[in-house]
Motif scaffolding. Structure first.
Motif, PDB file in Angstrom:
ATOM      1  N   PHE A 111      48.678  34.200  47.927  1.00  0.00           N
ATOM      2  CA  PHE A 111      48.078  33.024  47.294  1.00  0.00           C
ATOM      3  C   PHE A 111      49.154  32.168  46.628  1.00  0.00           C
ATOM      4  O   PHE A 111      49.229  30.953  46.839  1.00  0.00           O
ATOM      5  CB  PHE A 111      47.035  33.494  46.281  1.00  0.00           C
ATOM      6  CG  PHE A 111      46.418  32.413  45.440  1.00  0.00           C
ATOM      7  CD1 PHE A 111      45.460  31.570  45.966  1.00  0.00           C
ATOM      8  CD2 PHE A 111      46.766  32.273  44.103  1.00  0.00           C
ATOM      9  CE1 PHE A 111      44.863  30.588  45.182  1.00  0.00           C
ATOM     10  CE2 PHE A 111      46.171  31.308  43.318  1.00  0.00           C
ATOM     11  CZ  PHE A 111      45.219  30.462  43.854  1.00  0.00           C
ATOM     12  N   PHE A 112      50.022  32.784  45.850  1.00  0.00           N
ATOM     13  CA  PHE A 112      51.082  32.033  45.176  1.00  0.00           C
ATOM     14  C   PHE A 112      52.195  31.642  46.132  1.00  0.00           C
ATOM     15  O   PHE A 112      52.755  30.548  46.026  1.00  0.00           O
ATOM     16  CB  PHE A 112      51.621  32.810  43.977  1.00  0.00           C
ATOM     17  CG  PHE A 112      50.669  32.794  42.814  1.00  0.00           C
ATOM     18  CD1 PHE A 112      50.446  31.641  42.103  1.00  0.00           C
ATOM     19  CD2 PHE A 112      49.974  33.934  42.462  1.00  0.00           C
ATOM     20  CE1 PHE A 112      49.553  31.606  41.043  1.00  0.00           C
ATOM     21  CE2 PHE A 112      49.087  33.923  41.408  1.00  0.00           C
ATOM     22  CZ  PHE A 112      48.871  32.754  40.696  1.00  0.00           C
ATOM     23  N   SER A 153      46.773  22.797  39.733  1.00  0.00           N
ATOM     24  CA  SER A 153      45.820  22.922  38.632  1.00  0.00           C
ATOM     25  C   SER A 153      46.203  22.149  37.381  1.00  0.00           C
ATOM     26  O   SER A 153      45.605  22.339  36.352  1.00  0.00           O
ATOM     27  CB  SER A 153      45.630  24.399  38.296  1.00  0.00           C
ATOM     28  OG  SER A 153      46.827  24.930  37.803  1.00  0.00           O
ATOM     29  N   CYS A 189      48.620  27.510  39.183  1.00  0.00           N
ATOM     30  CA  CYS A 189      48.842  26.890  40.477  1.00  0.00           C
ATOM     31  C   CYS A 189      49.299  25.450  40.268  1.00  0.00           C
ATOM     32  O   CYS A 189      48.780  24.761  39.400  1.00  0.00           O
ATOM     33  CB  CYS A 189      47.538  26.934  41.265  1.00  0.00           C
ATOM     34  SG  CYS A 189      47.624  26.130  42.850  1.00  0.00           S
ATOM     35  N   SER A 237      39.731  32.118  47.798  1.00  0.00           N
ATOM     36  CA  SER A 237      40.819  32.810  48.490  1.00  0.00           C
ATOM     37  C   SER A 237      40.340  34.138  49.070  1.00  0.00           C
ATOM     38  O   SER A 237      39.653  34.903  48.411  1.00  0.00           O
ATOM     39  CB  SER A 237      41.952  33.062  47.490  1.00  0.00           C
ATOM     40  OG  SER A 237      42.931  33.883  48.045  1.00  0.00           O
ATOM     41  N   CYS A 292      48.923  28.134  46.661  1.00  0.00           N
ATOM     42  CA  CYS A 292      47.487  28.022  46.400  1.00  0.00           C
ATOM     43  C   CYS A 292      46.754  27.203  47.456  1.00  0.00           C
ATOM     44  O   CYS A 292      45.837  26.449  47.152  1.00  0.00           O
ATOM     45  CB  CYS A 292      47.237  27.434  45.006  1.00  0.00           C
ATOM     46  SG  CYS A 292      48.222  28.179  43.709  1.00  0.00           S
ATOM     47  N   TRP A 321      41.121  28.767  45.507  1.00  0.00           N
ATOM     48  CA  TRP A 321      41.143  29.373  44.175  1.00  0.00           C
ATOM     49  C   TRP A 321      41.073  30.880  44.285  1.00  0.00           C
ATOM     50  O   TRP A 321      40.592  31.431  45.264  1.00  0.00           O
ATOM     51  CB  TRP A 321      40.022  28.831  43.306  1.00  0.00           C
ATOM     52  CG  TRP A 321      38.639  29.098  43.809  1.00  0.00           C
ATOM     53  CD1 TRP A 321      37.921  28.321  44.674  1.00  0.00           C
ATOM     54  CD2 TRP A 321      37.807  30.206  43.482  1.00  0.00           C
ATOM     55  NE1 TRP A 321      36.696  28.876  44.899  1.00  0.00           N
ATOM     56  CE2 TRP A 321      36.593  30.040  44.187  1.00  0.00           C
ATOM     57  CE3 TRP A 321      37.956  31.324  42.675  1.00  0.00           C
ATOM     58  CZ2 TRP A 321      35.545  30.948  44.094  1.00  0.00           C
ATOM     59  CZ3 TRP A 321      36.908  32.220  42.582  1.00  0.00           C
ATOM     60  CH2 TRP A 321      35.728  32.032  43.279  1.00  0.00           C
ATOM     61  N   GLU A 322      41.586  31.504  43.251  1.00  0.00           N
ATOM     62  CA  GLU A 322      41.622  32.958  43.151  1.00  0.00           C
ATOM     63  C   GLU A 322      41.295  33.324  41.714  1.00  0.00           C
ATOM     64  O   GLU A 322      41.899  32.787  40.789  1.00  0.00           O
ATOM     65  CB  GLU A 322      43.025  33.444  43.531  1.00  0.00           C
ATOM     66  CG  GLU A 322      43.347  34.827  43.102  1.00  0.00           C
ATOM     67  CD  GLU A 322      43.387  35.796  44.264  1.00  0.00           C
ATOM     68  OE1 GLU A 322      43.693  36.957  43.987  1.00  0.00           O
ATOM     69  OE2 GLU A 322      43.111  35.424  45.392  1.00  0.00           O
ATOM     70  N   TYR A 346      41.435  31.133  38.349  1.00  0.00           N
ATOM     71  CA  TYR A 346      41.871  29.770  38.621  1.00  0.00           C
ATOM     72  C   TYR A 346      40.762  28.889  39.188  1.00  0.00           C
ATOM     73  O   TYR A 346      40.978  27.714  39.435  1.00  0.00           O
ATOM     74  CB  TYR A 346      43.092  29.776  39.550  1.00  0.00           C
ATOM     75  CG  TYR A 346      44.241  30.486  38.901  1.00  0.00           C
ATOM     76  CD1 TYR A 346      44.912  29.909  37.832  1.00  0.00           C
ATOM     77  CD2 TYR A 346      44.615  31.753  39.308  1.00  0.00           C
ATOM     78  CE1 TYR A 346      45.943  30.571  37.199  1.00  0.00           C
ATOM     79  CE2 TYR A 346      45.643  32.428  38.675  1.00  0.00           C
ATOM     80  CZ  TYR A 346      46.307  31.826  37.627  1.00  0.00           C
ATOM     81  OH  TYR A 346      47.309  32.484  37.000  1.00  0.00           O
TER      82      TYR A 346
END
Length: 155
Positions: free
Chosen positions: A37-38, A13, A10, A76, A42, A52-53, A56
């Protein structure tokens, strides 16, 4: 094929030079959540805080210094923009990713009558600006100046 088993971390991150495998997801909904998510960079579709997922979580915590007590609220979740009970499909156009807090608040005590996502997003952003919505709002205002409450491309 989406999502690729190898994705860059992400953007929030840290360094974009390291790659980390995404664990293979078990369900279609989990795949759609990861995709959203992407696609949402994020961030929660409603409050726009970093989320977060899977693997990550540690990167988000270490890169942004999120207090451990706030981490569960920023997990997430798959959010059906049109609820399944209202005929909303498990399809990419209907799945967004929201933080655990926003997803819970949108549906809490609202059996069969969750607010529509656009109205809910506007209300969340208004409350985020006043630091009256999310447990992480005060942390975000100190740590992510100008980021909390930004508009996202979706919804």
């Amino acid at each position: 094929m989406w999502p690729s088993p190898w994705r860059p971390p992400c953007p929030a991150s840290g360094s974009g030079n390291s790659f980390k495998p995404i664990p293979l997801t078990v369900t279609r909904l989990a795949k759609l959540r990861t995709r959203a998510f992407f696609a949402q960079q994020c961030r929660c579709i409603y409050c726009h805080l970093p989320i977060w997922e899977g693997p990550y979580k540690d990167r988000l915590v270490s890169a942004l210094g999120i207090p451990e007590s706030l981490v569960p609220y920023l997990q997430s979740t798959a959010e059906h923009l049109v609820a399944q009970q209202d005929g909303g499909p498990d399809a990419p156009v209907n799945i967004a990713t929201a933080c655990q807090w926003c997803n819970w608040k949108r549906h809490a005590h609202r059996h069969n009558c969750a607010p529509d996502p656009v109205t809910f997003q506007a209300e969340v952003r208004r409350l985020m600006a006043a630091k009256r919505w999310h447990p992480a709002a005060r942390w975000a205002s100190r740590t992510l100046p100008g980021r909390a409450g930004q508009r996202s491309d979706r919804a």
